[in-house]
Write an enzyme that holds these catalytic residues in place. Structure first.
Site: not given
Ligand SMILES: *Cc1c(COP(=O)(O)O)cnc(C)c1O
Length: 359
Positions: A35, A256
């Site tokens: 993702k 800044y």
């Molecule tokens: C993002 C996600 C993962 C992966 O999590 P990590 O901590 O990056 O391993 C697994 N399951 C679901 C449902 C997620 O949304």
């Protein structure tokens, strides 16, 4: 010459990290979580490097279709399911798998005539209270799906709130209890529970599928360790260069808001990286940075396109010297800790204007 900022993605490191996951989970199916554009690493190239996995997980239908069109034959799971009933047609057409996490999705699914061979991940809320049916609603949801299409392929799914925290084992076991009542194993159901942290800490949670995300990218999900300490290799290295040097006198101000004021004469370097590239603006003076491979510190406030570093003790630093913001030689976890965030946020925030090279 282009602006000298670059993200290097090490594909062999991705494969190394996948091999580490494989060592932990043996025959368990692996669903690589890609993702957020593969956590900022680039969806398709990352998926290619991880092609030996059994499945991929994404959020958007478009990302799933992109993977399918690129030729990936594995399971492709939509982690939040569909966002409107219209998406069901494409889910069927591209043979995608979908989470069903609430009653609305369930009723949209079972009134859909078009789906022929549904592959459903029924999400159970075991205590995180984000997505999913309550454990006591599980049987009813299952029987609704079975009544609609007896041949539906169903996997039960849950997600842990605190698998990353060594002090929260009780909560993990509590969620496990809620998931398994009444006993899923006895009912012969397929199941998926584990994210990266659970893969490292809780072999009991492996079940049918594991869902590693962050460890594939070489970043530790555990609070107390870096990826390197876990035998992982960093995948993304964000590099830049020094584009200017200022020789300052005591009491000179930098950037800044005059956030940094010198207490002695010193050289500072101006680096072509800012928050519009994804470097965190809230990183304070003292955040580690490498110049010519030597560790130094950020000074002053990060601006949109530049940041400033302390060049004391780095006598060979000059305009054009190489800078590493995170990655090889400087774990992103250390930078994240200094900026009071996590490695996940830094890599996923890499901005579209940063060119990526795959090595
Ligand atoms: C993002 C996600 C993962 C992966 O999590 P990590 O901590 O990056 O391993 C697994 N399951 C679901 C449902 C997620 O949304």
């Amino acid at each position: 010459m282009p602006r000298p900022i670059h993200a290097f993605i090490d594909c062999s490191a991705l494969q190394h990290n996948l091999a580490i996951v494989r060592q932990h989970v043996h025959q368990t199916r692996i669903m690589a979580v890609v993702k957020a554009n593969a956590y900022g690493h680039g969806l398709l190239r990352t998926a290619q490097a991880l092609n030996t996995v059994d499945g991929f997980a994404v959020l958007e239908l478009e990302a799933a279709i992109q993977l399918r069109n690129a030729g990936f034959k594995q399971t492709i799971l939509l982690l939040e399911g569909f966002f409107s009933a219209e998406e069901l047609e494409a889910i069927d057409h591209y043979q995608l798998s979908t989470v069903i996490h609430n009653h609305k999705q369930l009723s949209q699914l079972i009134t859909c005539q078009k789906i022929k061979q549904p592959d459903i991940f029924l999400k159970i809320n075991t205590g995180m209270n984000r997505l999913g049916f309550r454990p006591e609603e599980k049987d009813k949801a299952l029987s609704k799906i079975k009544q609609w299409r007896p041949n539906t392929h169903i996997t039960l799914m849950t997600h842990f709130a605190c698998a990353d925290d060594a002090l929260a084992t009780n909560q993990v076991y509590q969620q496990l209890d809620h998931f398994a009542v009444p006993d899923n194993n006895a009912a012969g159901l397929l199941q998926t529970l584990a994210n990266s942290a659970a893969i490292l800490r809780y072999p009991k949670t492996y079940a049918t599928w594991v869902r590693p995300g962050i460890i594939l990218y070489g970043i530790s999900p555990l609070i107390e360790k870096t990826g390197i300490e876990l035998g992982l290799q960093p995948v993304m290295t964000l590099t830049s260069e020094i584009i200017a040097i200022q020789q300052l006198q005591p009491s000179d101000k930098v950037g800044y808001g005059n956030q940094f004021i010198t207490d002695q004469s010193m050289r500072i370097g101006v680096v072509a990286t800012g928050y519009a590239d994804g470097y965190p603006r809230h990183a304070p003076t003292g955040t580690p940075i490498l110049v010519n491979g030597q560790r130094t510190r950020l000074v002053g406030r990060v601006s949109m396109d530049m940041l400033t570093v302390d060049l004391s003790g780095i006598s060979d630093a000059e305009v054009g010297s190489s800078v590493t913001l995170w990655g090889k030689g400087l774990p992103v976890e250390i930078v994240a800790q200094s900026a009071q965030t996590i490695g996940y946020e830094l890599v996923t925030a890499l901005s579209a204007r940063v060119p990526i090279s795959y090595i």
